[in-house]
Design a protein around this motif. Structure first.
Motif, PDB file in Angstrom:
ATOM      1  N   LYS A  45      77.558 -22.426  28.531  1.00  0.00           N
ATOM      2  CA  LYS A  45      78.526 -22.322  27.555  1.00  0.00           C
ATOM      3  C   LYS A  45      78.493 -20.545  27.126  1.00  0.00           C
ATOM      4  O   LYS A  45      77.599 -20.083  27.121  1.00  0.00           O
ATOM      5  CB  LYS A  45      78.321 -23.138  26.429  1.00  0.00           C
ATOM      6  CG  LYS A  45      77.050 -22.977  25.463  1.00  0.00           C
ATOM      7  CD  LYS A  45      77.069 -24.096  24.615  1.00  0.00           C
ATOM      8  CE  LYS A  45      75.598 -23.986  23.777  1.00  0.00           C
ATOM      9  NZ  LYS A  45      75.522 -25.078  22.571  1.00  0.00           N
ATOM     10  N   THR A  46      79.971 -20.368  26.902  1.00  0.00           N
ATOM     11  CA  THR A  46      80.103 -19.024  26.432  1.00  0.00           C
ATOM     12  C   THR A  46      80.492 -18.996  25.002  1.00  0.00           C
ATOM     13  O   THR A  46      81.359 -19.458  24.620  1.00  0.00           O
ATOM     14  CB  THR A  46      81.203 -18.256  27.357  1.00  0.00           C
ATOM     15  OG1 THR A  46      80.820 -18.427  28.817  1.00  0.00           O
ATOM     16  CG2 THR A  46      81.299 -16.737  26.760  1.00  0.00           C
ATOM     17  N   LEU A  47      79.410 -18.329  24.113  1.00  0.00           N
ATOM     18  CA  LEU A  47      79.636 -18.028  22.701  1.00  0.00           C
ATOM     19  C   LEU A  47      80.338 -16.644  22.520  1.00  0.00           C
ATOM     20  O   LEU A  47      79.980 -15.598  23.096  1.00  0.00           O
ATOM     21  CB  LEU A  47      78.452 -18.244  21.798  1.00  0.00           C
ATOM     22  CG  LEU A  47      77.616 -19.495  22.339  1.00  0.00           C
ATOM     23  CD1 LEU A  47      76.299 -19.328  21.411  1.00  0.00           C
ATOM     24  CD2 LEU A  47      78.331 -20.689  21.768  1.00  0.00           C
ATOM     25  N   SER A  48      81.548 -16.898  21.587  1.00  0.00           N
ATOM     26  CA  SER A  48      82.212 -15.486  21.322  1.00  0.00           C
ATOM     27  C   SER A  48      81.879 -15.084  20.249  1.00  0.00           C
ATOM     28  O   SER A  48      82.135 -15.986  19.020  1.00  0.00           O
ATOM     29  CB  SER A  48      83.666 -15.649  21.673  1.00  0.00           C
ATOM     30  OG  SER A  48      84.185 -16.801  21.140  1.00  0.00           O
ATOM     31  N   LEU A  49      81.074 -13.906  19.695  1.00  0.00           N
ATOM     32  CA  LEU A  49      80.376 -13.891  18.494  1.00  0.00           C
ATOM     33  C   LEU A  49      81.014 -12.521  17.868  1.00  0.00           C
ATOM     34  O   LEU A  49      81.273 -11.609  18.979  1.00  0.00           O
ATOM     35  CB  LEU A  49      79.166 -13.650  18.611  1.00  0.00           C
ATOM     36  CG  LEU A  49      78.504 -14.856  19.057  1.00  0.00           C
ATOM     37  CD1 LEU A  49      76.900 -14.498  19.355  1.00  0.00           C
ATOM     38  CD2 LEU A  49      78.313 -16.118  17.970  1.00  0.00           C
ATOM     39  N   ARG A  50      80.888 -12.402  16.598  1.00  0.00           N
ATOM     40  CA  ARG A  50      80.893 -10.986  15.890  1.00  0.00           C
ATOM     41  C   ARG A  50      79.880 -10.450  15.500  1.00  0.00           C
ATOM     42  O   ARG A  50      79.219 -11.488  14.712  1.00  0.00           O
ATOM     43  CB  ARG A  50      82.213 -10.844  15.060  1.00  0.00           C
ATOM     44  CG  ARG A  50      82.423  -9.745  14.325  1.00  0.00           C
ATOM     45  CD  ARG A  50      83.730  -9.536  13.424  1.00  0.00           C
ATOM     46  NE  ARG A  50      84.888  -9.945  13.996  1.00  0.00           N
ATOM     47  CZ  ARG A  50      85.589  -9.364  14.757  1.00  0.00           C
ATOM     48  NH1 ARG A  50      85.533  -8.170  14.924  1.00  0.00           N
ATOM     49  NH2 ARG A  50      86.819  -9.867  15.304  1.00  0.00           N
TER      50      ARG A  50
END
Length: 159
Positions: A45-50
């Motif tokens: 799973k790919t988490l998109s984070l800031r």
């Protein structure tokens, strides 16, 4: 368009890897595991984070959770998940199809060590019913990812 950018990425960088599609949704780890006949842990799973003003992607095994303390130490700030709109804008992929391939704009990619236990993982491929089968090492190489340890593995409930 998103799945097409992933196909184009593999055509250019790894023509031996094909995007596979399911007639079922693979928008969650559980659904993806069912759709592609693997365990939930084998879903990448790919988490998109800031973190501050930086946007980045972290790929973990499907049953791992982001450990905020570890992530803060690695990234030098508190990570927060992007909203669905922000993630689509940053990656070009919809939630449920976000992956480190065929990105709208180049982003830093990090692979969590939780992936290393598998010979092959199944990350999404730009849509809510597509994926690829790839070794974690090859995924990291193709995306210029850095290996990090920012997850905790959820212990499955005993039945």
């Amino acid at each position: 368009m998103s799945i097409e950018s992933v196909r184009a990425f593999f055509a250019e960088n790894a023509p031996d890897i094909s995007v596979i599609e399911s007639d079922k949704s693979s928008a969650t780890v559980t659904l993806a595991a069912e759709a592609f006949d693997v365990t939930p842990a084998e879903i990448a799973k790919t988490l998109s984070l800031r973190v501050g003003d930086r946007v980045l992607l972290v790929v973990t095994c499907g049953t791992a959770r982001l450990d905020n303390k570890k992530a803060r130490a690695v990234f030098g700030g508190k990570p927060r998940m992007l909203s669905a709109e922000e993630a689509l804008e940053a990656t070009g992929h919809p939630v449920g199809g976000i992956c480190p391939f065929g990105l709208k704009t180049p982003l830093p990619v990090y692979c969590d060590v939780s992936l290393k236990q598998f010979a092959e993982v199944v990350p999404a491929a730009g849509s809510i019913n597509s994926a690829v089968r790839i070794s974690p090492q090859r995924m990291a190489e193709l995306t210029n990812a850095e290996w990090i340890d920012v997850s905790e593995i959820a212990v499955p409930a005993q039945s």
